[in-house]
Design an enzyme around this catalytic site. Sequence first.
Site, mmCIF file in Angstrom:
data_model
loop_
_atom_site.group_PDB
_atom_site.id
_atom_site.type_symbol
_atom_site.label_atom_id
_atom_site.label_comp_id
_atom_site.label_asym_id
_atom_site.label_seq_id
_atom_site.Cartn_x
_atom_site.Cartn_y
_atom_site.Cartn_z
ATOM 1 N N GLY A 241 0.857 -1.131 0.129
ATOM 2 C CA GLY A 241 -0.048 0.126 -0.046
ATOM 3 C C GLY A 241 0.886 1.428 -0.098
ATOM 4 O O GLY A 241 0.328 2.329 0.162
ATOM 5 N N GLU A 279 5.053 -5.896 1.772
ATOM 6 C CA GLU A 279 4.408 -6.535 0.581
ATOM 7 C C GLU A 279 4.074 -5.268 -0.510
ATOM 8 O O GLU A 279 3.104 -5.476 -1.143
ATOM 9 C CB GLU A 279 3.120 -7.119 0.844
ATOM 10 C CG GLU A 279 3.282 -8.297 1.764
ATOM 11 C CD GLU A 279 1.745 -8.863 2.153
ATOM 12 O OE1 GLU A 279 0.663 -8.028 1.967
ATOM 13 O OE2 GLU A 279 1.541 -10.177 2.396
ATOM 14 N N PRO A 280 5.288 -4.633 -1.006
ATOM 15 C CA PRO A 280 4.739 -3.366 -1.838
ATOM 16 C C PRO A 280 4.413 -4.159 -3.374
ATOM 17 O O PRO A 280 4.770 -4.761 -3.704
ATOM 18 C CB PRO A 280 5.909 -2.442 -1.718
ATOM 19 C CG PRO A 280 7.267 -3.511 -1.439
ATOM 20 C CD PRO A 280 6.581 -4.646 -0.794
ATOM 21 N N GLY A 281 3.383 -3.390 -3.733
ATOM 22 C CA GLY A 281 3.190 -3.675 -4.983
ATOM 23 C C GLY A 281 3.322 -2.224 -6.046
ATOM 24 O O GLY A 281 4.409 -2.023 -6.776
ATOM 25 N N ARG A 282 2.455 -1.531 -6.166
ATOM 26 C CA ARG A 282 2.564 -0.131 -6.897
ATOM 27 C C ARG A 282 3.781 0.691 -6.675
ATOM 28 O O ARG A 282 3.962 1.133 -7.674
ATOM 29 C CB ARG A 282 1.243 0.525 -6.882
ATOM 30 C CG ARG A 282 1.136 1.614 -5.825
ATOM 31 C CD ARG A 282 -0.281 2.656 -5.747
ATOM 32 N NE ARG A 282 -1.617 1.753 -5.289
ATOM 33 C CZ ARG A 282 -2.519 1.625 -6.164
ATOM 34 N NH1 ARG A 282 -2.748 2.316 -7.188
ATOM 35 N NH2 ARG A 282 -3.444 0.981 -5.498
ATOM 36 N N ARG A 318 -8.746 1.394 -14.450
ATOM 37 C CA ARG A 318 -8.510 2.484 -13.347
ATOM 38 C C ARG A 318 -9.354 3.660 -13.540
ATOM 39 O O ARG A 318 -9.863 4.102 -12.361
ATOM 40 C CB ARG A 318 -6.827 2.625 -12.888
ATOM 41 C CG ARG A 318 -6.285 1.303 -12.482
ATOM 42 C CD ARG A 318 -5.116 1.381 -11.869
ATOM 43 N NE ARG A 318 -5.054 1.898 -10.493
ATOM 44 C CZ ARG A 318 -4.804 2.974 -10.091
ATOM 45 N NH1 ARG A 318 -4.593 3.990 -10.974
ATOM 46 N NH2 ARG A 318 -4.968 3.459 -8.700
ATOM 47 N N CYS A 361 -18.238 0.366 -25.650
ATOM 48 C CA CYS A 361 -19.554 0.607 -25.706
ATOM 49 C C CYS A 361 -20.023 0.865 -24.285
ATOM 50 O O CYS A 361 -21.019 0.059 -23.811
ATOM 51 C CB CYS A 361 -20.653 -0.204 -26.586
ATOM 52 S SG CYS A 361 -20.029 -0.289 -28.185
ATOM 53 N N GLU A 362 -19.450 1.653 -23.493
ATOM 54 C CA GLU A 362 -19.927 2.145 -22.047
ATOM 55 C C GLU A 362 -19.519 3.679 -21.878
ATOM 56 O O GLU A 362 -18.449 3.978 -22.347
ATOM 57 C CB GLU A 362 -19.066 1.287 -21.282
ATOM 58 C CG GLU A 362 -19.610 -0.192 -21.269
ATOM 59 C CD GLU A 362 -19.991 -0.666 -19.514
ATOM 60 O OE1 GLU A 362 -19.861 0.172 -18.762
ATOM 61 O OE2 GLU A 362 -19.919 -1.719 -19.591
ATOM 62 N N TYR A 390 -1.625 -2.708 -11.712
ATOM 63 C CA TYR A 390 -2.998 -2.664 -11.800
ATOM 64 C C TYR A 390 -3.497 -2.162 -13.197
ATOM 65 O O TYR A 390 -4.596 -1.485 -13.596
ATOM 66 C CB TYR A 390 -3.920 -1.851 -10.814
ATOM 67 C CG TYR A 390 -3.363 -2.434 -9.216
ATOM 68 C CD1 TYR A 390 -3.588 -3.662 -8.974
ATOM 69 C CD2 TYR A 390 -2.457 -1.537 -8.587
ATOM 70 C CE1 TYR A 390 -3.123 -4.246 -7.380
ATOM 71 C CE2 TYR A 390 -2.134 -1.983 -7.303
ATOM 72 C CZ TYR A 390 -2.228 -3.390 -6.827
ATOM 73 O OH TYR A 390 -1.720 -3.705 -5.645
HETATM 74 N N1 LLP Z 1 -0.918 -7.158 0.237
HETATM 75 C C1 LLP Z 1 -2.079 -7.254 0.184
HETATM 76 C C2 LLP Z 1 -2.675 -8.201 1.192
HETATM 77 C C3 LLP Z 1 -2.935 -6.661 -0.680
HETATM 78 O O1 LLP Z 1 -4.166 -6.689 -0.573
HETATM 79 C C4 LLP Z 1 -2.329 -5.639 -1.688
HETATM 80 C C5 LLP Z 1 -3.130 -5.076 -2.449
HETATM 81 C C6 LLP Z 1 -0.945 -5.441 -1.601
HETATM 82 C C7 LLP Z 1 -0.305 -6.129 -0.686
HETATM 83 C C8 LLP Z 1 -0.452 -4.481 -2.440
HETATM 84 O O2 LLP Z 1 -0.738 -3.018 -2.289
HETATM 85 P P1 LLP Z 1 0.155 -2.019 -3.342
HETATM 86 O O3 LLP Z 1 1.582 -2.055 -2.792
HETATM 87 O O4 LLP Z 1 0.303 -2.438 -4.750
HETATM 88 O O5 LLP Z 1 -0.602 -0.761 -3.057
HETATM 89 N N2 LLP Z 1 -6.703 -2.435 -8.163
HETATM 90 C C9 LLP Z 1 -6.532 -1.409 -7.101
HETATM 91 C C10 LLP Z 1 -5.541 -1.784 -6.208
HETATM 92 C C11 LLP Z 1 -6.076 -3.172 -5.375
HETATM 93 C C12 LLP Z 1 -5.208 -3.421 -4.238
HETATM 94 C C13 LLP Z 1 -5.425 -4.873 -3.690
HETATM 95 N N3 LLP Z 1 -4.546 -5.265 -2.599
HETATM 96 C C14 LLP Z 1 -6.038 -0.091 -8.140
HETATM 97 O O6 LLP Z 1 -5.802 -0.195 -9.188
HETATM 98 O O7 LLP Z 1 -5.647 0.950 -7.389
#
Ligand code: LLP
Length: 435
Positions: A241, A279-282, A318, A361-362, A390
Amino acid sequence: MDLFQYKNGVLYCEDVPVDSLPAKGLPTPFYLYSANTLRLHYKKIYGAFEKLDPVICFSVKSSNNVHLLNELAALGAGMDIVSGGELFVVKQSNADLSKVVFAGVGKSDEEITDAILSEVGYINIESEQELARVQELAGDLKREVSVLIRIQPDITDEKTNEKTRTGYKGAKFGIDYANVEALIEENADHPFVKIKGLHCHIGSPISSYTFYEECIRKMVGLTESLKQKNIILKVLNIGGGFPANYMDNDNFSWESFAGPIIELLEPYVKKEGFKIILEPGRSISANTAVLVTRVLYVKKSGDKNIAILDAGMTELIRPAMYNAFHFIWPVKPEAQHLLTNRNYPVEQEGLTNYDVVGPICESSDYLAKERALPPLQQGDYVAVFTVGAYGMVMASNYNLHVRPAEVMIDKDKIYIIRERETQQDLVRKMIRHEL
Ligand code: LLP
């Protein structure tokens, strides 16, 4: 900071001018990744938290191409997964399975069994019922498995979109903080399922480190209370997050974000040997890609200018789903519209407001509304920025559009890392047979 920059009148991804790619026969739309931005972001986040010697489990749900995962695995990253599909792709990568954490509220028996047999690092437990099922399955298999209990801490960052908040009371994620201690006490001695620590993820993206501080205080409070009862938990997974730069290409200070978190956790790591998982993603993947698309038509509707692209909600959902902002700019703007620095809003003369939409078409199929852009013309290539997280992972075949190719640049090398789907792919599984 990313490696998408305007040079010599055109947008470059690392050392490659983006307009050279369609010229090589690559049809738009396509996702274009910068391998060195990916590496840079992983290293920045690892570097900021280095004092904690953390395991960075990259959140595969944000970006799941095996070739990108391999780049991160080569730097020592673990993986955060949420499904059997993500486990499958991680097993195709070079990632160390002992550095994999498996979260998700609805793991099936097959997924739990696969995770146990694959010897993933930890399964993150999201309910009492799931813990019981993992115990049964591990017992049947006679295999040991380590788990973390995901707490639901009742913490909400109001700046996070409602659709991506996870830590509030009543959320489907995790186990009520108040019930966690008793649950761990009751299950501390299971012969196969070893509770090693706690997990928490409060939403995405989180605007300030203060929410992590609050959450970490709750987690260490629990470990201290359990220690009094001779139950020792030494793994803290504080989730993902962390934010990403959507509005500009400035250098975010990871040091100031991580500093207070380190201060809180360092004593536990140094004196008590705690292991910290992130657990970083974005924050790693968002700025690693742009979506390259082409203007199909420009038209007027009432007093609005509508720019219709060959990419829309099927490639990038998004904006439609979260009203999310993505910076958009032509790949090869007129000289007076070149950008030295990507920064929103752009202060330039001669911009026009457009609703930037896709072909679906939306009415929700848009990438930006009332966006000030250089005058657009049919055939112009346009880049949609910060789509590495994402983006492609949420692409769909709605309206039977094929999903786009993914291309990765590493300095001056160009790699196709996922082929564009074909129309044959769209019907491949439409097989009629009697059951
Ligand atoms: N750990 C857990 C348990 C999660 O559920 C998530 C994201 C992450 C880590 C990674 O979060 P990040 O670091 O990427 O923010 N589709 C949405 C975001 C959904 C996130 C779901 N969980 C968007 O496009 O903003």
